[in-house]
Design a protein around this motif. Structure first.
Motif, PDB file in Angstrom:
ATOM      1  N   GLU A   6      36.737  36.562  43.538  1.00  0.00           N
ATOM      2  CA  GLU A   6      36.898  35.869  45.127  1.00  0.00           C
ATOM      3  C   GLU A   6      35.874  37.411  45.692  1.00  0.00           C
ATOM      4  OE1 GLU A   6      39.953  34.149  49.184  1.00  0.00           O
ATOM      5  OE2 GLU A   6      40.260  34.468  46.718  1.00  0.00           O
ATOM      6  N   ASN A   7      35.503  36.931  46.664  1.00  0.00           N
ATOM      7  CA  ASN A   7      34.551  38.265  47.441  1.00  0.00           C
ATOM      8  C   ASN A   7      35.191  38.454  48.405  1.00  0.00           C
ATOM      9  OD1 ASN A   7      32.505  38.771  45.219  1.00  0.00           O
ATOM     10  ND2 ASN A   7      31.354  37.042  45.847  1.00  0.00           N
ATOM     11  N   ILE A   8      35.390  39.281  49.248  1.00  0.00           N
ATOM     12  CA  ILE A   8      36.072  39.805  50.137  1.00  0.00           C
ATOM     13  C   ILE A   8      35.579  40.224  51.246  1.00  0.00           C
ATOM     14  CG2 ILE A   8      38.408  38.624  49.723  1.00  0.00           C
ATOM     15  CD1 ILE A   8      39.090  42.009  49.116  1.00  0.00           C
ATOM     16  N   THR A   9      35.846  40.993  52.363  1.00  0.00           N
ATOM     17  CA  THR A   9      34.993  41.576  52.387  1.00  0.00           C
ATOM     18  C   THR A   9      36.357  42.524  53.477  1.00  0.00           C
ATOM     19  OG1 THR A   9      35.179  40.252  55.175  1.00  0.00           O
ATOM     20  CG2 THR A   9      33.308  39.875  53.661  1.00  0.00           C
ATOM     21  N   VAL A  10      36.186  43.729  53.842  1.00  0.00           N
ATOM     22  CA  VAL A  10      37.050  45.112  54.343  1.00  0.00           C
ATOM     23  C   VAL A  10      38.069  44.169  55.649  1.00  0.00           C
ATOM     24  CG1 VAL A  10      37.520  47.396  55.801  1.00  0.00           C
ATOM     25  CG2 VAL A  10      35.583  46.573  54.184  1.00  0.00           C
ATOM     26  N   ASP A  11      37.038  43.390  56.343  1.00  0.00           N
ATOM     27  CA  ASP A  11      38.342  42.679  57.556  1.00  0.00           C
ATOM     28  C   ASP A  11      39.306  42.037  56.796  1.00  0.00           C
ATOM     29  OD1 ASP A  11      35.983  43.888  59.215  1.00  0.00           O
ATOM     30  OD2 ASP A  11      35.179  42.333  59.176  1.00  0.00           O
ATOM     31  N   ASN A  12      39.092  41.327  56.138  1.00  0.00           N
ATOM     32  CA  ASN A  12      40.087  40.239  55.151  1.00  0.00           C
ATOM     33  C   ASN A  12      40.834  40.818  54.102  1.00  0.00           C
ATOM     34  OD1 ASN A  12      39.048  39.761  53.460  1.00  0.00           O
ATOM     35  ND2 ASN A  12      38.149  38.322  54.115  1.00  0.00           N
ATOM     36  N   LEU A  13      40.606  41.919  53.771  1.00  0.00           N
ATOM     37  CA  LEU A  13      41.203  42.815  52.643  1.00  0.00           C
ATOM     38  C   LEU A  13      42.891  42.524  53.013  1.00  0.00           C
ATOM     39  CD1 LEU A  13      41.498  44.632  49.947  1.00  0.00           C
ATOM     40  CD2 LEU A  13      41.093  46.205  51.556  1.00  0.00           C
ATOM     41  N   LEU A  14      43.541  43.431  53.778  1.00  0.00           N
ATOM     42  CA  LEU A  14      44.822  43.121  54.035  1.00  0.00           C
ATOM     43  C   LEU A  14      45.034  42.080  53.879  1.00  0.00           C
ATOM     44  CD1 LEU A  14      45.136  46.444  55.805  1.00  0.00           C
ATOM     45  CD2 LEU A  14      45.203  46.327  53.754  1.00  0.00           C
ATOM     46  N   ASP A  15      44.567  40.859  53.984  1.00  0.00           N
ATOM     47  CA  ASP A  15      45.182  39.960  54.515  1.00  0.00           C
ATOM     48  C   ASP A  15      45.288  38.960  53.292  1.00  0.00           C
ATOM     49  OD1 ASP A  15      45.706  39.926  56.461  1.00  0.00           O
ATOM     50  OD2 ASP A  15      44.156  39.086  57.709  1.00  0.00           O
ATOM     51  N   LYS A  16      44.256  39.693  52.466  1.00  0.00           N
ATOM     52  CA  LYS A  16      44.330  38.357  51.371  1.00  0.00           C
ATOM     53  C   LYS A  16      45.241  39.265  50.173  1.00  0.00           C
ATOM     54  CE  LYS A  16      40.521  35.813  51.511  1.00  0.00           C
ATOM     55  NZ  LYS A  16      40.593  34.375  50.845  1.00  0.00           N
ATOM     56  N   VAL A  17      45.064  39.952  49.979  1.00  0.00           N
ATOM     57  CA  VAL A  17      46.285  41.047  49.371  1.00  0.00           C
ATOM     58  C   VAL A  17      47.450  40.732  49.662  1.00  0.00           C
ATOM     59  CG1 VAL A  17      46.846  43.016  48.365  1.00  0.00           C
ATOM     60  CG2 VAL A  17      44.466  42.822  49.093  1.00  0.00           C
ATOM     61  N   ALA A  18      47.942  41.014  50.765  1.00  0.00           N
ATOM     62  CA  ALA A  18      49.285  40.291  51.077  1.00  0.00           C
ATOM     63  C   ALA A  18      49.802  39.054  50.671  1.00  0.00           C
ATOM     64  CB  ALA A  18      49.133  40.376  52.962  1.00  0.00           C
ATOM     65  N   SER A  19      48.043  37.918  51.270  1.00  0.00           N
ATOM     66  CA  SER A  19      48.853  36.759  50.356  1.00  0.00           C
ATOM     67  C   SER A  19      48.684  36.710  48.821  1.00  0.00           C
ATOM     68  CB  SER A  19      47.499  35.613  50.624  1.00  0.00           C
ATOM     69  OG  SER A  19      46.601  36.463  49.711  1.00  0.00           O
ATOM     70  N   LYS A  20      48.409  37.695  48.050  1.00  0.00           N
ATOM     71  CA  LYS A  20      49.038  38.041  46.653  1.00  0.00           C
ATOM     72  C   LYS A  20      50.458  37.676  46.405  1.00  0.00           C
ATOM     73  CE  LYS A  20      45.159  36.722  44.204  1.00  0.00           C
ATOM     74  NZ  LYS A  20      45.228  35.266  43.749  1.00  0.00           N
ATOM     75  N   MET A  21      50.674  39.003  46.452  1.00  0.00           N
ATOM     76  CA  MET A  21      52.197  39.580  46.568  1.00  0.00           C
ATOM     77  C   MET A  21      53.589  37.654  46.443  1.00  0.00           C
ATOM     78  SD  MET A  21      51.773  41.790  45.186  1.00  0.00           S
ATOM     79  CE  MET A  21      53.019  42.550  44.286  1.00  0.00           C
ATOM     80  N   PRO A  22      53.273  37.415  47.205  1.00  0.00           N
ATOM     81  CA  PRO A  22      54.630  36.133  46.893  1.00  0.00           C
ATOM     82  C   PRO A  22      54.011  35.524  46.312  1.00  0.00           C
ATOM     83  CG  PRO A  22      53.763  37.130  49.327  1.00  0.00           C
ATOM     84  CD  PRO A  22      52.906  37.566  48.876  1.00  0.00           C
ATOM     85  N   LEU A  23      52.999  35.589  45.724  1.00  0.00           N
ATOM     86  CA  LEU A  23      52.520  34.407  45.270  1.00  0.00           C
ATOM     87  C   LEU A  23      53.054  34.303  43.656  1.00  0.00           C
ATOM     88  CD1 LEU A  23      49.249  32.764  46.507  1.00  0.00           C
ATOM     89  CD2 LEU A  23      51.184  31.553  46.549  1.00  0.00           C
ATOM     90  N   GLY A  24      53.955  35.707  43.517  1.00  0.00           N
ATOM     91  CA  GLY A  24      54.307  36.257  41.783  1.00  0.00           C
ATOM     92  C   GLY A  24      52.927  36.572  41.287  1.00  0.00           C
ATOM     93  N   PHE A  25      51.840  37.533  42.367  1.00  0.00           N
ATOM     94  CA  PHE A  25      51.507  38.294  40.960  1.00  0.00           C
ATOM     95  C   PHE A  25      51.670  39.316  40.803  1.00  0.00           C
ATOM     96  CE2 PHE A  25      48.223  34.302  42.086  1.00  0.00           C
ATOM     97  CZ  PHE A  25      47.466  34.631  41.090  1.00  0.00           C
ATOM     98  N   ARG A  26      50.923  40.096  40.318  1.00  0.00           N
ATOM     99  CA  ARG A  26      51.012  41.934  39.670  1.00  0.00           C
ATOM    100  C   ARG A  26      50.228  42.489  39.613  1.00  0.00           C
ATOM    101  NH1 ARG A  26      50.952  44.695  35.111  1.00  0.00           N
ATOM    102  NH2 ARG A  26      50.410  43.124  33.765  1.00  0.00           N
TER     103      ARG A  26
END
Lengths: 132, 359, 100
Positions: A6-26
């Motif tokens: 998934e292509n992301i930008t510097v602006d939404n990087l932190l939101d995108k990464v933060a959304s991954k962890m609660p989904l059970g991603f390592r």
């Protein structure tokens, strides 16, 4: 060839990464690739042996916001990228300031790809190696 | 008010086989936090790999690590093969499994031996390393080298193993199993060993997951994660189960390794029983092009290769994420709150490989 | 607490696990990669081995003299050169360099 990118930008990087962890991603690791004009920074996450990746295109000279505040494990790899590619990573929880893997006498930004220059000499960055 | 002191642990320390420094922030005898200082053995192999062609890289990549060298070249070859659309013949896949498992066994024996040494049980350390020597001999007989096997190549393997040699490997396994049966009760049931290992360096399952632990470190904390179950090489046709413990302490990590030793014995026996005959590699003419991520299970955990080719002999980027690199953040979590005397045991219990980490 | 005692007594009764190297040398395994050797009569000095060597350990010159040189300290004994040699003039001696 790499699935689930998934292509992301510097602006939404932190939101995108933060959304991954609660989904059970390592968090697996990050990869930095020098593509000439820009760096490709890949974030790899794993869930049930299935990799899912973010691709961030970072212009040379721009700084990268650190995700180590969200994921502590990213600390080591972000320091490594800062050393080997000369990408400034901002907001690291523990910043080695470019002395994580390399010492004072080591070549600077050794993994940066510069046409015609294989390795930047220690202490005196070659002209062609100047980051735009 | 207690005053914090900072004590450097390493880079040269009796329990450390390789140089890494941990700056321990101490409150009297108790560790408050630890800061890792690495970079003593950084060799720039990722850069060197970009300057060699992709066939030479197979031999270079092996030299990232002196313990799990074969699995490094295996993962690299699998990545290049998937880039070029090659499928190695079944006999090569089985041979890859056999050598991978021999590597896992010698690595685990080395790790448990070093652990025994780290808590001062030198007798057990010598016994385990003597057992390891049988496996080293089996590897030298089948490949021609003890550690840097150099037998994995793109498209298969370079060397076939005759039936007699496979039988001699089975003979070796009988000896190894007999000796394991003798030593493992000492390691697992001895009172003084348990005193040093049980309840030391506890890594909670949630912390292990958040900090991205891999391999035996993760499995000892209850995370059932073993890439071999995904069936790369010939693992799909063999019976592989992740060995999981739930305590998350040094004892659990040792127990996972001991159980994996017996599992590896079993896998090699299965593989030798099932190995088909036929060719051992496929010829190819293409050059690697595109991006690929290849992963495999090393003795210490998951290794990740990111490979980017551009249709020429040289690779554009080769990135290696070795298991110890991922296990550094978990070990920092384990160290917080432990006694100074336990630091050595905790660090060795993740089986650190610093040359791997820094490449 | 005394789980290893049995093993200690067993070791006292059994033979040494080690050899008195260098007085007693184990015969190398057949096919072991000990050191690289060349048969100069067959070699055509094409230089493929030098080009393919991952460690740049081999140097081949054609002019003015035909020479083939191996730097044993650079050689990583991978036997890749043996594989690519078109004349099969290179081979691996199972004996290690130090055993002479």
């Amino acid at each position: 060839m790499i699935n689930n990118v998934e292509n992301i930008t510097v602006d939404n990087l932190l939101d995108k990464v933060a959304s991954k962890m609660p989904l059970g991603f390592r968090f697996v690791t990050m990869t930095c690739v020098d593509c000439g004009e820009h760096f490709d920074i890949l974030y790899h996450f794993d869930k049930n042996y299935e990799l899912s990746n973010f691709r961030l295109s970072l212009k040379k000279g721009e700084s990268l916001p650190s995700i180590s505040g969200l994921i502590f494990a990213a600390l080591v790899v972000e320091n490594e990228i800062q050393d080997l590619f000369g990408v400034k990573v901002t907001g690291l929880v523990l910043d080695y300031e470019g002395r994580f893997l390399l010492t004072e006498t080591a070549p600077e930004r050794p993994l940066c790809r510069v046409p015609g220059v294989m390795m930047v000499e220690a202490g005196k960055p070659a002209e062609a190696a100047e980051v735009k | 008010m207690a005053k914090n002191t900072i004590i450097p642990f390493g880079p040269q320390h009796p329990v450390l086989p390789e140089p890494i420094q941990l700056r321990l922030v101490l409150d009297e005898e108790r560790v408050v936090s630890a800061i890792p200082v690495v970079g003593y053995v950084h060799r720039g192999l990722e850069k060197l790999a970009e300057q060699k062609d992709f066939l030479q890289d197979t031999y270079l990549i092996e030299r990232i690590c002196g313990i799990c060298s074969f699995i490094h070249s295996l993962t690299y070859s699998m990545g290049i093969e998937s880039m070029m659309g090659l499928t190695p013949p079944p006999r090569a896949q089985y041979l890859r499994v056999i050598w991978s498992e021999l590597h896992r066994m010698h690595s685990h024996l080395l790790a448990t031996g070093l652990l025994a040494d780290s808590f001062g049980f030198e007798n057990l350390f010598m016994q385990l390393w003597r057992t390891r020597e049988h496996i080293m001999d089996a590897m030298e007989a089948t490949t021609g080298a003890r550690v840097l096997l150099g037998t994995c190549c793109i498209g298969g393997v370079r060397k076939d193993v005759s039936e007699e040699l496979l039988k001699s490997v089975l003979q070796t396994l009988v000896t190894v199993e007999k000796e394991l049966d003798e030593h493992m009760p000492v390691l697992l049931n001895d009172y003084s060993v348990k005193q040093r290992l049980c309840g030391v360096g506890i890594l909670d399952k949630q912390v292990a997951y958040e900090r991205g632990a891999v391999g035996p470190t993760a499995r000892a904390s209850g995370i059932a994660m073993d890439l071999r179950t995904q069936g790369y090489a010939a693992y799909g046709e063999l019976d592989v189960e992740p060995m999981v413990e739930t305590d998350g302490d040094c004892y659990a990590r040792t127990k996972v390794r001991v159980r994996e030793l017996y599992q590896s014995l079993n896998i090699i026996r299965q593989a030798i029983g099932k190995i088909p005959s036929g060719s051992i590699n496929v010829p190819f003419k293409t050059k690697p092009d595109g991006e690929v991520i290849s992963r495999a299970e090393q003795p210490r955990g998951e290794v990740l290769y990111y490979l980017k080719g551009n249709g020429t002999d040289m690779l554009e980027r080769l990135r290696v994420r070795t298991p110890t690199f991922a296990n550094i953040p978990p070990v920092l979590a384990m160290l917080a709150g432990c006694e100074l005397a336990d630091v050595g045991v905790i660090v060795i219990s993740i089986d650190p490989c610093i040359s791997c980490t820094e490449r | 607490m005394f789980t290893i005692i049995g093993n200690v007594f067993k070791n006292l009764r059994s033979k040494y696990a080690t050899r008195l190297y260098p007085y007693e040398v184990r015969t190398p395994f057949a096919g072991a990669r000990g050191k690289l050797e060349i048969d100069p009569d067959i070699c055509i000095y094409c230089g493929i081995c030098a080009k393919r060597c991952p460690a740049n350990a081999i140097a081949v010159t054609r002019k003015p003299d035909k020479t083939w040189t191996l730097d044993p300290y650079r050689c990583i004994v991978c036997s890749y050169c043996v594989e690519v040699c078109p004349k099969k003039c290179l081979h691996m001696n199972p004996k290690h360099r130090s055993q002479e």
